[in-house]
Design a protein around this motif. Structure first.
Motif, PDB file in Angstrom:
ATOM      1  N   GLU A 255      51.016  44.717  42.904  1.00 21.89           N
ATOM      2  CA  GLU A 255      51.987  45.638  42.333  1.00 21.89           C
ATOM      3  C   GLU A 255      51.846  47.061  42.867  1.00 21.89           C
ATOM      4  OE1 GLU A 255      55.282  46.707  40.297  1.00 21.89           O
ATOM      5  OE2 GLU A 255      54.488  44.701  40.698  1.00 21.89           O
ATOM      6  N   PRO A 256      50.617  47.639  42.932  1.00 21.29           N
ATOM      7  CA  PRO A 256      50.511  48.991  43.524  1.00 21.29           C
ATOM      8  C   PRO A 256      50.958  49.029  44.977  1.00 21.29           C
ATOM      9  CG  PRO A 256      48.530  48.446  42.283  1.00 21.29           C
ATOM     10  CD  PRO A 256      49.327  47.198  42.367  1.00 21.29           C
TER      11      PRO A 256
ATOM     12  N   GLY B 235      43.718  33.401  35.742  1.00 16.84           N
ATOM     13  CA  GLY B 235      43.200  34.767  35.807  1.00 16.84           C
ATOM     14  C   GLY B 235      43.280  35.340  37.206  1.00 16.84           C
ATOM     15  N   GLY B 236      42.987  34.503  38.233  1.00 19.93           N
ATOM     16  CA  GLY B 236      43.099  34.971  39.610  1.00 19.93           C
ATOM     17  C   GLY B 236      44.532  35.315  39.983  1.00 19.93           C
ATOM     18  N   TRP B 237      45.481  34.519  39.466  1.00 19.53           N
ATOM     19  CA  TRP B 237      46.891  34.794  39.738  1.00 19.53           C
ATOM     20  C   TRP B 237      47.306  36.133  39.111  1.00 19.53           C
ATOM     21  CZ3 TRP B 237      51.172  34.849  36.275  1.00 19.53           C
ATOM     22  CH2 TRP B 237      52.416  34.935  36.913  1.00 19.53           C
ATOM     23  N   ILE B 238      46.847  36.376  37.878  1.00 17.09           N
ATOM     24  CA  ILE B 238      47.174  37.643  37.216  1.00 17.09           C
ATOM     25  C   ILE B 238      46.563  38.816  37.981  1.00 17.09           C
ATOM     26  CG2 ILE B 238      46.794  39.012  35.129  1.00 17.09           C
ATOM     27  CD1 ILE B 238      46.995  36.469  33.516  1.00 17.09           C
ATOM     28  N   LEU B 239      45.294  38.680  38.384  1.00 17.87           N
ATOM     29  CA  LEU B 239      44.640  39.760  39.128  1.00 17.87           C
ATOM     30  C   LEU B 239      45.326  40.001  40.461  1.00 17.87           C
ATOM     31  CD1 LEU B 239      40.867  38.976  38.442  1.00 17.87           C
ATOM     32  CD2 LEU B 239      42.252  40.801  37.445  1.00 17.87           C
TER      33      LEU B 239
ATOM     34  N   PHE C 124      47.402  35.583  48.632  1.00 22.93           N
ATOM     35  CA  PHE C 124      47.565  34.152  48.346  1.00 22.93           C
ATOM     36  C   PHE C 124      46.442  33.353  48.977  1.00 22.93           C
ATOM     37  CE2 PHE C 124      49.214  30.003  49.720  1.00 22.93           C
ATOM     38  CZ  PHE C 124      49.507  29.446  48.479  1.00 22.93           C
ATOM     39  N   ARG C 125      46.098  33.677  50.229  1.00 23.53           N
ATOM     40  CA  ARG C 125      45.015  32.950  50.900  1.00 23.53           C
ATOM     41  C   ARG C 125      43.682  33.174  50.193  1.00 23.53           C
ATOM     42  NH1 ARG C 125      47.663  34.769  55.649  1.00 23.53           N
ATOM     43  NH2 ARG C 125      46.100  36.372  55.964  1.00 23.53           N
ATOM     44  N   ILE C 126      43.476  34.408  49.743  1.00 23.95           N
ATOM     45  CA  ILE C 126      42.234  34.693  49.018  1.00 23.95           C
ATOM     46  C   ILE C 126      42.193  33.911  47.708  1.00 23.95           C
ATOM     47  CG2 ILE C 126      40.981  36.501  47.778  1.00 23.95           C
ATOM     48  CD1 ILE C 126      41.842  38.452  49.939  1.00 23.95           C
TER      49      ILE C 126
END
Length: 480
Positions: free
Chosen positions: A198-199, A188-192, A13-15
């Motif tokens: 997830e992993p 896009g950043g949120w999706i990435l 989130f910070r990134i």
């Protein structure tokens, strides 16, 4: 692992916030620079147009005194006019303030120009000077004023409302494009970030499910090319090693229990037989001797187990001194010769002075274990060769025998604890199966290695490599 996952989410989130701010800064900076650059270029183009018109009008005034020919040509208007008020205008004043020429209603008279000039002096606007010509804004008009022929003042200007509208349109386009790019970038950043987290969630879940009762669970490796895929692969390798360690521990416990149960069973059986009825003195003596041998076997096994436990628990390097390995071999040979003579074995020594940094008592234990194995598993009348030499990267000690040998399938496990080669090293004819395991632990603790080469029916050769010593510090009795 759950704490690690939450910390990773917080870091992600910070990134994302950081890159969102960075993206916004880049977009705003780019849009601002582009807006001001385009505004500046448009104003420069208008100024060049007006200055050229001023110079052309001044040239006409010098060559043609007819006022009717002083009109500013439309070819200097860029872009082409859409309505009459976009047409350039011009005015000429004499130095006494009399208006000589005025091209349109939008051109100021000498009085208008004086009033405008006073307002400009009281509230300075964007007034520039280029090649002796003053450039100024008068409301929605852009004008240039300069000296003309015959003591006159020449003014040329045009309406720039359409230019302002174009610049404002550019600003709106930049704002809209910037917001679109920023929105797409954040999404896009949120999706990435979700894909990256997830992993980690899967790794956390798999690691949580792994326990002492369930060591078969592994992390699913689907993206082995990614950093997280390599992390999962590393963790799976760690879990494999833990599972092997648990399995070895269980086997070790079972083998140790079995080793202790056999002599205890012997003691218990003989005691019960001795107590079942009256025995003669010789029978009691035989029972006591049998129990004594079983007790001695138990004590030997316990001592070896304690040695292994100490070697496993003590991660520090053993106390090392510079020691002549050949002297240790001579000492151990002297202790083992009675067993070799009983089997009519010949022991050949090929010893060279070789100094290594070792703990002498521990290396003696290694040599004794290897030599005892060679004597025990060599048929009567066979031979054993002891060799010590210095090599490029250390000291090499080898013990070769002409005994029964070890099959190729057994060689990989020969140093495992409680492992025996079935046909030659059973519990009845062999030892406890801990001697080679102890030897390997000692040698590896010294920074060396122990290896074996063997052919079934032709004998074995054990090789120990130890680090060199820089100088001699101690002498071992018995070396000649």
């Amino acid at each position: 692992m759950s704490s690690f996952s939450s910390r990773f989410k917080s870091l992600a989130f910070r990134i994302q916030v950081y890159y969102g701010l960075l993206l916004a800064t880049v977009i705003i900076t780019f849009a601002t620079v582009l807006y001001f650059q385009q505004s500046r270029l448009r104003m420069h183009a208008i100024d060049d147009e007006l200055v050229a018109s001023h110079q052309l009008l001044t040239s006409k005034m010098e060559t043609n005194p007819s006022v009717d020919d002083w009109k500013v040509p439309l070819s200097f208007n860029v872009p082409p006019p859409r309505q009459p008020r976009d047409v350039p205008y011009s005015s000429v004043w004499h130095k006494d303030g009399t208006t000589i020429y005025r091209s349109s209603l939008y051109a100021p008279s000498s009085a208008d120009d004086s009033t405008s000039q006073r307002k400009t002096e009281q509230s300075p606007g964007p007034t520039l000077h280029r090649r002796g010509i003053t450039v100024r804004n008068r409301g929605s008009f852009r004008e240039v004023i300069g000296a003309g022929p015959r003591e006159s003042t020449v003014l040329v200007g045009r309406n720039i409302e359409r230019d302002y509208r174009d610049i404002r349109s550019l600003l709106l386009v930049l704002i809209g494009t910037g917001l679109s790019v920023f929105t797409v970038g954040l999404f896009g950043g949120w999706i990435l970030a979700r894909q990256a987290i997830e992993p980690i969630n899967k790794i956390t879940q798999a690691a949580t499910e792994i326990s002492g009762n369930n060591l078969s669970r592994r992390i699913d490796l689907k993206e082995t090319e990614s950093e997280l895929g390599r992390l999962a692969q590393t963790l799976n390798g760690t879990f494999d090693r833990i599972a092997i360690a648990f399995k070895q521990q269980a086997e070790f416990t079972a083998d140790a229990s079995h080793e202790l149960r056999t002599p205890l069973s012997i003691i218990q059986t003989h005691q019960e037989l001795a107590l079942s009825k009256l025995r003669t003195a010789d029978e009691y003596r035989e029972t006591i001797e049998t129990c004594s041998r079983a007790t001695e076997r138990i004590a030997t096994l316990i001592n070896k187990l304690l040695s292994l436990a100490r070697l496993d628990a003590d991660s520090s390097s053993p106390l090392r001194i510079s020691t002549d390995i050949s002297g240790l071999v001579v000492k151990c040979r002297g202790l083992s010769e009675p067993m070799a003579n009983a089997k009519r074995l010949s022991i050949v020594s090929e010893l060279r002075e070789a100094w290594a940094m070792v703990d002498p008592s521990q290396i003696e234990q290694v040599i004794t274990n290897l030599l005892s194995n060679a004597i025990h598993y060599t048929e009567p009348g066979g031979s054993i060769t002891l060799a010590v030499e210095s090599i490029s990267h250390g000291i090499q000690l080898s013990i070769s025998d002409s005994g029964v040998g070890i099959s190729e399938s057994d060689l990989p496990r020969i140093f495992d604890r409680f492992y025996r080669v079935d046909h030659a090293r059973s519990r009845d004819s062999g030892g406890s199966g801990l001697g080679l395991a102890i030897s390997r632990s000692i040698v590896e603790a010294h920074g060396g290695k122990i290896e074996v080469e063997s052919t079934l029916g032709r004998g074995s050769r054990f090789t120990v490599t130890l680090p060199l010593a820089e100088k001699r510090v101690t002498e071992v009795p018995g070396y000649t």
